[in-house]
Design a protein around this motif. Structure first.
Motif, PDB file in Angstrom:
ATOM      1  N   UNK A  93      30.453  -4.508  13.104  1.00 18.97           N
ATOM      2  CA  UNK A  93      29.070  -4.514  13.340  1.00 18.97           C
ATOM      3  C   UNK A  93      28.611  -3.453  14.137  1.00 18.97           C
ATOM      4  N   UNK A  94      29.593  -3.087  15.195  1.00 20.64           N
ATOM      5  CA  UNK A  94      29.177  -1.851  15.954  1.00 20.64           C
ATOM      6  C   UNK A  94      29.001  -0.553  15.397  1.00 20.64           C
ATOM      7  N   UNK A  95      30.126  -0.259  14.674  1.00 18.91           N
ATOM      8  CA  UNK A  95      30.281   1.094  13.993  1.00 18.91           C
ATOM      9  C   UNK A  95      29.351   1.274  13.176  1.00 18.91           C
ATOM     10  N   UNK A  96      28.739   0.337  12.086  1.00 18.95           N
ATOM     11  CA  UNK A  96      27.755   0.609  11.405  1.00 18.95           C
ATOM     12  C   UNK A  96      26.320   0.759  12.055  1.00 18.95           C
ATOM     13  N   UNK A  97      26.109  -0.068  13.150  1.00 16.91           N
ATOM     14  CA  UNK A  97      24.973   0.203  13.814  1.00 16.91           C
ATOM     15  C   UNK A  97      24.928   1.506  14.516  1.00 16.91           C
ATOM     16  N   UNK A  98      25.946   1.840  15.155  1.00 15.40           N
ATOM     17  CA  UNK A  98      25.879   3.225  15.742  1.00 15.40           C
ATOM     18  C   UNK A  98      25.618   4.313  14.638  1.00 15.40           C
ATOM     19  N   UNK A  99      26.214   4.250  13.692  1.00 11.10           N
ATOM     20  CA  UNK A  99      25.942   5.212  12.512  1.00 11.10           C
ATOM     21  C   UNK A  99      24.384   5.244  11.781  1.00 11.10           C
ATOM     22  N   UNK A 100      23.708   4.177  12.078  1.00  9.08           N
ATOM     23  CA  UNK A 100      22.417   3.972  11.326  1.00  9.08           C
ATOM     24  C   UNK A 100      21.239   4.280  12.492  1.00  9.08           C
ATOM     25  N   UNK A 101      21.866   4.102  13.767  1.00  5.09           N
ATOM     26  CA  UNK A 101      20.843   4.324  14.833  1.00  5.09           C
ATOM     27  C   UNK A 101      20.164   5.644  14.859  1.00  5.09           C
ATOM     28  N   UNK A 102      20.883   6.849  14.852  1.00  2.00           N
ATOM     29  CA  UNK A 102      20.315   8.114  14.929  1.00  2.00           C
ATOM     30  C   UNK A 102      19.200   8.360  14.112  1.00  2.00           C
ATOM     31  N   UNK A 149      14.493   2.864   8.237  1.00  3.25           N
ATOM     32  CA  UNK A 149      15.399   2.940   9.538  1.00  3.25           C
ATOM     33  C   UNK A 149      15.562   1.421   9.779  1.00  3.25           C
ATOM     34  N   UNK A 150      14.518   0.782   9.683  1.00  2.00           N
ATOM     35  CA  UNK A 150      14.455  -0.748  10.005  1.00  2.00           C
ATOM     36  C   UNK A 150      15.208  -1.557   9.461  1.00  2.00           C
ATOM     37  N   UNK A 151      14.965  -1.413   8.137  1.00  2.00           N
ATOM     38  CA  UNK A 151      15.986  -2.266   7.063  1.00  2.00           C
ATOM     39  C   UNK A 151      17.287  -1.829   7.163  1.00  2.00           C
ATOM     40  N   UNK A 152      17.728  -0.651   7.376  1.00  2.00           N
ATOM     41  CA  UNK A 152      19.093  -0.341   7.535  1.00  2.00           C
ATOM     42  C   UNK A 152      19.832  -0.824   8.662  1.00  2.00           C
ATOM     43  N   UNK A 153      19.149  -0.717   9.781  1.00  2.00           N
ATOM     44  CA  UNK A 153      19.500  -1.204  11.084  1.00  2.00           C
ATOM     45  C   UNK A 153      19.702  -2.799  10.822  1.00  2.00           C
ATOM     46  N   UNK A 154      18.948  -3.472  10.541  1.00  2.00           N
ATOM     47  CA  UNK A 154      19.073  -5.018  10.110  1.00  2.00           C
ATOM     48  C   UNK A 154      20.518  -5.162   9.379  1.00  2.00           C
ATOM     49  N   UNK A 155      20.429  -4.305   8.297  1.00  2.00           N
ATOM     50  CA  UNK A 155      21.762  -4.404   7.284  1.00  2.00           C
ATOM     51  C   UNK A 155      22.986  -3.974   8.097  1.00  2.00           C
ATOM     52  N   UNK A 156      22.923  -2.930   8.799  1.00  2.00           N
ATOM     53  CA  UNK A 156      24.150  -2.848   9.490  1.00  2.00           C
ATOM     54  C   UNK A 156      24.630  -3.693  10.419  1.00  2.00           C
ATOM     55  N   UNK A 157      23.624  -4.660  10.826  1.00  2.00           N
ATOM     56  CA  UNK A 157      24.237  -5.782  11.816  1.00  2.00           C
ATOM     57  C   UNK A 157      24.503  -6.960  10.952  1.00  2.00           C
ATOM     58  N   UNK A 158      24.598  -6.781   9.758  1.00  2.00           N
ATOM     59  CA  UNK A 158      25.157  -7.899   8.856  1.00  2.00           C
ATOM     60  C   UNK A 158      23.787  -8.952   8.652  1.00  2.00           C
ATOM     61  N   UNK A 159      22.351  -8.550   8.817  1.00  2.00           N
ATOM     62  CA  UNK A 159      21.490  -9.419   9.044  1.00  2.00           C
ATOM     63  C   UNK A 159      21.127  -9.960  10.243  1.00  2.00           C
ATOM     64  N   UNK A 160      20.004 -10.335  10.368  1.00  2.00           N
ATOM     65  CA  UNK A 160      19.559 -11.290  11.850  1.00  2.00           C
ATOM     66  C   UNK A 160      19.339 -12.609  11.592  1.00  2.00           C
ATOM     67  N   UNK A 161      19.803 -13.511  12.173  1.00  2.00           N
ATOM     68  CA  UNK A 161      19.586 -15.146  12.093  1.00  2.00           C
ATOM     69  C   UNK A 161      18.245 -15.417  12.399  1.00  2.00           C
ATOM     70  N   UNK A 162      17.554 -16.242  11.808  1.00  2.00           N
ATOM     71  CA  UNK A 162      16.091 -16.761  11.899  1.00  2.00           C
ATOM     72  C   UNK A 162      15.939 -18.138  11.715  1.00  2.00           C
ATOM     73  N   UNK A 163      15.150 -18.856  12.324  1.00  2.14           N
ATOM     74  CA  UNK A 163      14.646 -20.103  11.909  1.00  2.14           C
ATOM     75  C   UNK A 163      13.163 -20.120  11.296  1.00  2.14           C
ATOM     76  N   UNK A 164      13.096 -20.174  10.263  1.00  7.36           N
ATOM     77  CA  UNK A 164      11.666 -20.013   9.467  1.00  7.36           C
ATOM     78  C   UNK A 164      11.056 -21.526   9.485  1.00  7.36           C
TER      79      UNK A 164
END
Length: 392
Positions: free
Chosen positions: A314-323, A229-244
């Motif tokens: 971004x919103x629709x894939x995120x809402x689809x994965x959240x449940x 679920x965690x990985x799918x949410x991140x992918x549904x958002x198009x990834x999360x921007x980070x500064x490593x």
């Protein structure tokens, strides 16, 4: 004596006759007044005036004014779609859409009885406390998905992440507290053990009870998310921007995350929040929980940003994965979850206090009792957390 012309020069009789009169006008008979009477003194009565003849109107008929004929009926007026009406229609459609999405999520999110009452449970205090759990369960992942996410083959169900999110009732800043998974605590019915073992022994209810008994804080809400679920949410958002800041290379799993600004996909994000066998994480679990808080802050900020909320891709894939990705307590609702996300959006900007449970050493097995009590008292009373007990 002779008559001329046809009559022998004689005038025809009747030559002096008057022309014939027209019809006589009818005159009403009048009585002569008696001499000496009042009527005689008043003189003759006035003659009645002639009244013009009136034609009675036909019932139900109204003559048209000016002598014109009947007017044809007007055609019905057609409604014009003005800007105001179009705007109201769009607003109505939007409200109905939001309502439908809200109901879908409300009844689709997984729920369990994670917070049952028991004897000796801590009393409710100021603010609201969330127990946030990242489960390392592989349930629902096939072999290919496990290999892609580098989950390993550990059986059972444990927790890689245990956090308490405290949301005050006043203007005090929210706090996100990490509980190291190797912390030694008393697990009801199982003696002293690592805190994440409570999840293996009795799932969410036993873990919640263990946390409540160890901290003295009442847990009001529960949220759990698994590997997939965690990985799918991140992918549904198009990834999360980070500064490593530095390259992260996990010697145990082989995951490599290069340094610099980048967008982590689901598999990379999962590797980032789980990594502790790396030169970039010398404190092992203490560095891992710090990275987890950093990622949650970036993810919550990106979710709450207009670029995500106003982007249907971004919103629709995120809402689809959240449940499927989330599990909540039976008493929790969608508005509770939105309140948590809204409070945690300020992590990356410094609007949320982030800390780890104060421990006696870097092994993070035993809590510092004095500092821990100061921290818990701040939670119970909705007072700011002192800097002396904040560990990053």
């Amino acid at each position: 004596m002779t008559y001329g012309g046809h009559y022998g020069g004689q005038q025809p009789p009747g030559g002096n006759r008057r022309p014939p009169r027209g019809p006589r006008e009818h005159q009403s008979a009048q009585m002569l007044p008696v001499p000496g009477s009042d009527r005689a003194r008043q003189g003759p009565p006035p003659r009645p005036r002639h009244q013009p003849t009136r034609v009675a109107p036909v019932p139900g008929h109204q003559p048209p004014p000016g002598g014109e004929g009947p007017r044809p009926p007007r055609p019905p007026r057609r409604r014009r779609w003005t800007f105001g009406r179009v705007l109201m229609a769009l607003v109505l459609v939007f409200v109905l859409f939001i309502g439908a999405v809200w109901l879908y999520l409300e009844f689709s999110i997984n729920r369990i009885d994670a917070l049952p009452d028991y004897e000796g449970r801590p009393a409710a205090a100021s603010g609201t406390n969330w127990l946030i759990v990242g489960s390392d369960s592989r349930a629902g992942l096939d072999a290919d998905q496990q290999a892609q996410l580098v989950t390993g083959d550990t059986g059972g169900q444990r927790t890689d992440t245990i956090m308490i999110a405290h949301i005050p009732d006043n203007d005090t800043a929210p706090t996100l507290l990490s509980l190291p998974r190797d912390s030694q605590v008393e697990i009801p019915g199982h003696g002293t053990n690592k805190i994440n073992a409570a999840f293996s022994f009795g799932g969410a209810p036993l873990l919640a009870q263990t946390v409540e008994q160890a901290t003295g804080l009442r847990i009001d809400h529960y949220a759990e998310i698994g590997f997939g679920g965690f990985a799918n949410l991140v992918d549904a958002m198009g990834g999360v921007e980070m500064d490593i800041p530095a390259e992260m290379r996990d010697t145990k799993t082989g995951i490599v995350i290069p340094a610099g600004k980048q967008t982590l996909d689901g598999a990379q994000a999962l590797g980032f929040v789980r990594m502790r066998y790396s030169s970039a994480t010398p404190r092992s679990d203490l560095d891992r929980v710090a990275n987890q808080r950093q990622f949650i802050g970036a993810m919550a900020s990106q979710m709450a940003s207009p670029s995500t909320l106003l982007n249907p891709f971004d919103v629709f894939p995120l809402l689809a994965e959240a449940p499927d990705a989330l599990t909540m307590d039976t008493g929790d609702h969608l508005h509770n979850l939105l309140g948590l996300a809204w409070a945690m959006r300020g992590i990356s900007g410094g609007g949320v206090v982030t800390t780890t449970m104060p421990t006696t050493d870097s092994s993070a097995q035993y809590w510092d009792e004095e500092k821990s009590q100061v921290l818990f008292d701040a939670f119970r009373n909705d007072t700011p957390v002192p800097d002396s007990v904040i560990v990053n």
